[in-house]
Scaffold this active site. Structure first.
Site, PDB file in Angstrom:
ATOM      1  N   SER A 289      32.778 -31.822  31.539  1.00 34.32           N
ATOM      2  CA  SER A 289      32.338 -30.866  32.328  1.00 34.32           C
ATOM      3  C   SER A 289      31.009 -31.171  32.765  1.00 34.32           C
ATOM      4  O   SER A 289      30.083 -30.425  33.628  1.00 34.32           O
ATOM      5  CB  SER A 289      32.286 -29.517  31.880  1.00 34.32           C
ATOM      6  OG  SER A 289      31.473 -29.371  30.767  1.00 34.32           O
TER       7      SER A 289
ATOM      8  N   GLY B  60      28.020 -30.778  31.670  1.00 29.70           N
ATOM      9  CA  GLY B  60      26.981 -29.626  31.295  1.00 29.70           C
ATOM     10  C   GLY B  60      26.837 -28.895  32.320  1.00 29.70           C
ATOM     11  O   GLY B  60      26.043 -28.013  32.236  1.00 29.70           O
ATOM     12  N   LEU B  61      27.795 -28.886  33.323  1.00 29.30           N
ATOM     13  CA  LEU B  61      27.954 -27.800  34.491  1.00 29.30           C
ATOM     14  C   LEU B  61      29.017 -26.776  33.883  1.00 29.30           C
ATOM     15  O   LEU B  61      28.957 -25.646  34.489  1.00 29.30           O
ATOM     16  CB  LEU B  61      28.622 -28.414  35.755  1.00 29.30           C
ATOM     17  CG  LEU B  61      27.661 -29.612  36.058  1.00 29.30           C
ATOM     18  CD1 LEU B  61      28.165 -30.077  37.476  1.00 29.30           C
ATOM     19  CD2 LEU B  61      26.107 -29.068  36.431  1.00 29.30           C
TER      20      LEU B  61
ATOM     21  N   SER C 164      29.880 -22.178  28.433  1.00 31.79           N
ATOM     22  CA  SER C 164      30.618 -21.155  27.584  1.00 31.79           C
ATOM     23  C   SER C 164      30.563 -19.905  28.327  1.00 31.79           C
ATOM     24  O   SER C 164      31.454 -18.799  27.903  1.00 31.79           O
ATOM     25  CB  SER C 164      29.570 -20.961  26.228  1.00 31.79           C
ATOM     26  OG  SER C 164      28.095 -20.904  26.682  1.00 31.79           O
TER      27      SER C 164
ATOM     28  N   ASP D  37      23.919 -18.027  34.115  1.00 30.98           N
ATOM     29  CA  ASP D  37      25.062 -18.515  34.107  1.00 30.98           C
ATOM     30  C   ASP D  37      26.400 -17.671  33.858  1.00 30.98           C
ATOM     31  O   ASP D  37      27.254 -17.741  34.481  1.00 30.98           O
ATOM     32  CB  ASP D  37      25.418 -19.789  32.760  1.00 30.98           C
ATOM     33  CG  ASP D  37      24.633 -19.110  31.510  1.00 30.98           C
ATOM     34  OD1 ASP D  37      24.510 -17.872  31.431  1.00 30.98           O
ATOM     35  OD2 ASP D  37      24.675 -19.982  30.582  1.00 30.98           O
TER      36      ASP D  37
END
Lengths: 326, 326
Positions: free
Chosen positions: B107, B109-110, B113, B156
């Site tokens: 992913s 880093g995109l 969680s 996020d």
């Protein structure tokens, strides 16, 4: 009688660009000295010889009664002419002169029009037997520089005048820092720049984003104040951290370049305490803060990155008289 | 009955690190979606299968009456367990479950969680026939994330919940920006990073230089507010200038790296409006703002610099139900 005075070049340590907006900067004098020799002549003329005049141009000359009409456009003599005007008008002098200046052929952006201005003024007041303090030399030289270029914070005039390492707060404070030795590696990027253009580019960015840039300038001012304390405590690790933060803020102003970033990155990766560009940016010089154990490694890394390490003495003497050499 | 929900990954546009200190950020949802499938089972157990569990580990299981005693230490299941706890305690549910999650293997880093947390919560409330608004999903998911990692600004979680492109001001405002299309080139630097470590490093720098860093955060906040306006006006040139300034400030925080700087410099030199890293820094992704005339040139320059261009859809839908695939 000939009188020769010399003044040092300068290396900006912290605070470039922010100093244009009334924040402090830290600057150290370097031993790239400009010499100016003055002598009285009988003819009512000003003759100027500098190594910067091309052979074709021979020397620059000006009738004495045209002194105050000169447009100050000639790049290699305008600071000398402005200096003569300031001294002559301040002390009511009317005297033919021969003036010679000399200095390093390549000053890597560290020599300055301020050095020639300060040396000219000090040589002239000595020639005319006027006793004034360094602060008055600074005032005269700063007004001469401002007549030529209309803008300028004066830190370079202060450095050429007082020498040493200065904490300079425009119009408010010139403090000589009590430091012995600056553990720096200085290098030239190979790119030549126009300071004036870069200051204008930053001004343009500021007119687009005034609030943002004022915060950046304010942060640079705080960095400079913190660096002053770190340097007085010989805490070069902290000064290095502050150099890295300052460099980021200069990046945000758009004045760093890939050619400057290479030696700066090389210095950081090879164990220096920190590194940044010096001066207006766009090219010219950078420096790294090191301890003596890492110096040779950092120097090698900087050379490998394509920049030229300059072995310059910093924290050197300000304007002074030189013994007659001829 | 199986219920599957999916939530998008996120690309930070402006304001990383400053958002930790109550300044706004801009974030867009990207189509790296995490799917979570939930179903009721008769056994008083929680079974979790994720592609991230190694074959050796098989699946993770937990007796239902141990649900609230789990230490939330297992990296690949802790956000799912925390999500179940939040839903079960909020709505007084006690039910055996089987949960499967899936998503992109890399992913860059995109992914986050947060995406798995938001998808789990939305799947569960659908499974239990609870009708709640997206704001309540956000609140539940944010409290689940905070139970696991104790710090986090929630941008996020908001991006995974609401999707689109958000102006996010911690605890005060989540605004969906009315923009059609973001003209970005996104690239992966190849370096993997730990966000937590980077946030801690910045905190350490802040404890050393609090006044300086607070000014830097404040400047980043102003950049983000200005970028919001530029984006609403489709003024991508100004947004690009702001990206460049923001990148300099991230450099000053010490979170950029040579591996990130290469594609950023390449993007600037090849005609993009501006470029910066995205996220905590130290590696992961960068993006450039382009117009359609320069896109292919900028993409080629970024690839030549050693980074990997990612062809991702941005401004995508937030959490949603997926049709049953099996």
């Amino acid at each position: 009688m000939k009188i020769t005075a010399s003044a040092p070049g300068k290396l900006m340590l912290f605070g470039e660009h922010a100093v244009v907006h009334q924040h402090p900067c830290l600057v150290t004098a370097v031993d790239l000295r400009i010499q100016v020799t003055v002598e009285k002549i009988d003819a009512p003329m000003i003759f100027i010889e500098t190594p910067l005049l091309s052979p074709k141009e021979q020397s620059f000359s000006l009738p004495l009664n045209e002194l105050f009409n000169d447009k100050l456009l000639h790049p290699h003599t305008k600071f000398i002419v402005a200096s003569i005007r300031k001294v002559f008008s301040r002390y009511n002098i009317h005297q033919g002169l021969k003036i010679q200046s000399s200095g390093p052929i390549n000053s890597f952006g560290l020599g300055s029009s301020s050095a020639v201005t300060v040396a000219t003024i000090f040589a002239l007041i000595t020639l005319f037997d006027i006793a004034i303090k360094k602060q008055q030399i600074f005032d005269l030289a700063y007004s001469a520089v401002m007549e030529v270029q209309t803008v300028g914070s004066g830190f370079d005039v202060a450095s050429s005048t007082f020498g040493g390492t200065l904490f300079y707060l425009p119009t408010q404070k010139i403090e000589t820092l009590n430091v012995d030795h600056l553990p720096l590696v200085i290098a030239y990027s190979g790119e030549k720049v126009s300071t004036t253009n870069l200051v204008q580019e930053v001004e343009q960015l500021r007119s687009q984003f005034p609030e943002i840039l004022d915060l950046v300038f304010k942060a640079i001012g705080k960095i400079t104040s913190s660096a002053r304390i770190a340097m007085l405590q010989n805490n070069w690790k902290t000064a290095g951290n502050l150099a890295n933060i300052n460099q980021g803020l200069l990046e945000s102003l758009g004045v760093s370049t890939p050619t400057l970033n290479k030696p700066i990155t090389a210095a950081r990766l090879s164990g220096s305490f920190g590194a940044k560009l010096s001066g207006a940016g766009g090219g010219d010089c950078m420096f790294a803060i090191v301890d003596e154990q890492t110096r040779s490694r950092v120097e090698a890394a900087i050379e490998s990155s394509g920049a030229q390490v300059l072995h310059l003495k910093t924290n050197t003497e300000g304007v002074r008289l030189e013994p007659e050499l001829a």
